[in-house]
Enzyme design. Structure first.
Site, short mmCIF file in Angstrom:
data_model
loop_
_atom_site.label_atom_id
_atom_site.label_comp_id
_atom_site.label_asym_id
_atom_site.label_seq_id
_atom_site.Cartn_x
_atom_site.Cartn_y
_atom_site.Cartn_z
N THR A 132 -5.44 1.66 9.83
CA THR A 132 -4.55 2.71 10.33
C THR A 132 -5.26 3.68 11.25
O THR A 132 -4.70 4.12 12.26
CB THR A 132 -3.92 3.46 9.13
OG1 THR A 132 -3.19 2.52 8.35
CG2 THR A 132 -2.98 4.55 9.60
N ASP A 150 -0.62 -5.25 2.95
CA ASP A 150 -1.07 -4.06 3.66
C ASP A 150 -0.35 -4.04 5.01
O ASP A 150 -0.63 -4.86 5.88
CB ASP A 150 -2.59 -4.06 3.86
CG ASP A 150 -3.09 -2.71 4.34
OD1 ASP A 150 -2.26 -1.92 4.84
OD2 ASP A 150 -4.29 -2.44 4.22
N ILE A 159 -0.39 -1.98 7.56
CA ILE A 159 -1.38 -1.84 8.64
C ILE A 159 -2.75 -1.68 7.98
O ILE A 159 -2.98 -0.70 7.28
CB ILE A 159 -1.15 -0.60 9.55
CG1 ILE A 159 0.26 -0.59 10.15
CG2 ILE A 159 -2.19 -0.58 10.67
CD1 ILE A 159 0.54 0.61 11.08
N ASP A 160 -3.62 -2.65 8.17
CA ASP A 160 -4.99 -2.48 7.71
C ASP A 160 -5.79 -2.04 8.94
O ASP A 160 -5.92 -2.79 9.90
CB ASP A 160 -5.55 -3.78 7.13
CG ASP A 160 -6.93 -3.55 6.55
OD1 ASP A 160 -7.07 -2.65 5.70
OD2 ASP A 160 -7.88 -4.23 6.97
N ASP A 198 -6.16 -4.86 0.81
CA ASP A 198 -7.10 -5.04 1.93
C ASP A 198 -7.77 -6.42 1.87
O ASP A 198 -8.23 -6.93 2.88
CB ASP A 198 -8.25 -3.99 1.87
CG ASP A 198 -7.75 -2.56 1.91
OD1 ASP A 198 -6.88 -2.26 2.73
OD2 ASP A 198 -8.24 -1.73 1.11
N GLU A 246 0.82 -1.22 0.00
CA GLU A 246 0.00 0.00 0.00
C GLU A 246 0.84 1.26 0.00
O GLU A 246 0.55 2.22 -0.70
CB GLU A 246 -0.93 0.01 1.22
CG GLU A 246 -1.73 1.30 1.31
CD GLU A 246 -2.84 1.27 2.34
OE1 GLU A 246 -2.78 0.47 3.29
OE2 GLU A 246 -3.78 2.07 2.18
#
Ligand code: 2AM
Ligand code: CA
Length: 286
Positions: free
Chosen positions: A110, A105, A107-108, A233, A78
Site C-alpha cells: 500500500t 490481501d 493491495i500488498d 501477505d 486484511e
C-alpha cells in the site's frame, strides 16, 4: 434439477483457480486506474501502516467476485481485520475451522501504491483444511500474473516457473522488508540485514512481500525473509514457491502454515544457510 451433490452450486461452473485469476486481474486493473486518484489515506496501527479507500474498495470487489461463485466458502481479508498482530492472529483463529478459506490481501504494498512506486500486488490464496491449494499474485504495473495450483506447478503468463540455481548466499540476490512495526519487528529485521547484507551478492527491498515471494518462485531472487508479516501477505506466495521447487518455512526452519508470521522463502539450495545466519544473528523473531 435438484443439486444432489454435497458440493455447493457454482455459478458458471468455474474452477477455483479460474475465479482467483479473474478476480485478481480485474481488481488489479481497477487499483491501477486509481493510482494518484484517491481522497484519503488513513493511518492504521502506526504512521507507517497505511490504508486507502482503494484498499477497502479492492477487498470489497474481491469478496463479491469470489462469493458470487463460492458463497459457502470462508473469507479472510486484511481490511476486514482490526490492525495489529493480536487481532490478525485472532482473525485467523476464528476461521481455522473453515473447510475452504480464501485469504486475501487487496493491495500488498500500500505504501508503494500511495507513492506511485510501481511495486504492489493483489494476493489471493485458497486454503483447503488449512493447506493452500491455489495462489495468485497479480502485479498490475507490469501486468504479470503469477499462479500456482497445488501439485500442478506454478506459472507466470503461461511459462512454468522454476527457482534459481544459486547454491550459496555469496552469489545470491536476496530480498527482505522494512516492517512497519518499528518497535518490535523492524529492529529484529535490521539485525538480520546487518548480518545477511555482507554475505550475499546484494539485498533488495521493494515493499511487497507477496511480490518478492513470486520473484523467488520465478528465480529472479534466490530468497526472501521478513519478520512480522500476516497470513495474507504470505499465503499465495508460499504456494508459488513450493510449486516452483522452492522451500518456505518460518525463520526457525519449521514448516510453513497459515499462522507463520516470520518467514523465509527460498530456492531450497540456500535455505539452510540463510536460516542459520538469521539464527546466529538472533534475528528470527520476537
Ligand atoms: P501491506 O502493504 O499489505 O501492508 C513490507 O515490509 C511488507 O510488510 C508489505 O508486504 C506490507 O504489506 C507488509 N506490512 C505493512 N504493514 C504491516 C503490518 N503492520 N503488519 C504486517 N505486515 C505489514
Ligand atoms: Ca494490504
Amino acid at each position: 434439477m435438484e443439486n444432489v451433490n454435497k458440493e455447493p452450486y457454482v455459478v458458471g461452473g468455474k474452477s477455483y483457480t479460474a475465479v482467483a485469476i479473474n478476480t485478481a486481474a480485474k481488481t488489479g486493473q481497477w487499483i491501477k486506474s486509481k493510482l494518484g486518484d484517491f481522497n484519503s489515506i488513513d493511518v492504521k496501527y502506526s504512521s507507517q501502516d497505511l490504508v486507502t479507500e482503494v484498499d477497502k474498495g479492492s477487498e470489497k470487489m474481491i469478496r463479491k467476485l469470489i462469493m458470487t461463485h463460492f458463497p459457502q466458502h470462508s473469507f479472510l481479508g486484511e481490511e476486514g481485520v482490526e490492525p495489529g498482530p493480536a487481532a490478525s492472529a485472532l482473525a485467523l483463529q476464528n476461521v481455522s475451522h473453515a473447510e475452504y478459506l480464501w485469504i486475501v490481501d487487496p493491495i500488498d504494498g500500500t505504501t508503494n501504491f500511495i507513492h506511485g512506486f510501481p511495486f504492489y500486488t493483489v494476493s489471493i490464496a485458497l486454503a483447503y483444511k488449512g493447506e493452500v491449494i491455489v495462489g495468485v499474485v497479480y502485479d498490475p504495473s507490469s501486468d504479470e500474473l503469477f499462479v500456482a495450483e497445488k501439485g500442478k506447478g506454478a506459472y507466470v503468463h503461461g511459462k512454468k516457473m522454476q527457482v534459481s540455481a544459486d547454491d550459496k548466499l555469496s552469489n545470491s540476490l536476496i530480498a527482505t522488508g522494512f516492517p512497519s512495526d518499528r518497535n518490535t519487528a523492524l529492529p529484529i529485521n535490521l539485525k538480520g540485514i546487518q548480518s545477511i547484507a555482507p554475505k550475499v551478492r546484494n539485498i533488495r527491498s521493494a515493499g511487497s512481500a507477496a511480490l518478492h515471494l513470486a520473484y523467488v518462485a520465478d528465480g529472479r531472487l534466490s530468497g526472501f525473509w521478513e519478520i512480522g508479516l500476516n497470513s495474507w501477505d504470505i499465503a499465495a506466495g508460499a504456494l508459488l514457491i513450493q510449486e516452483s521447487g522452492g522451500t518456505i518455512t518460518d525463520t526457525e526452519g519449521k514448516p510453513y502454515s497459515l499462522a507463520v508470521r516470520n518467514v523465509i522463502g527460498s530456492n531450497t539450495l540456500i535455505h539452510g544457510e540463510l536460516q542459520q545466519e538469521l539464527s546466529a544473528a538472533e534475528a528470527t523473531g520476537f
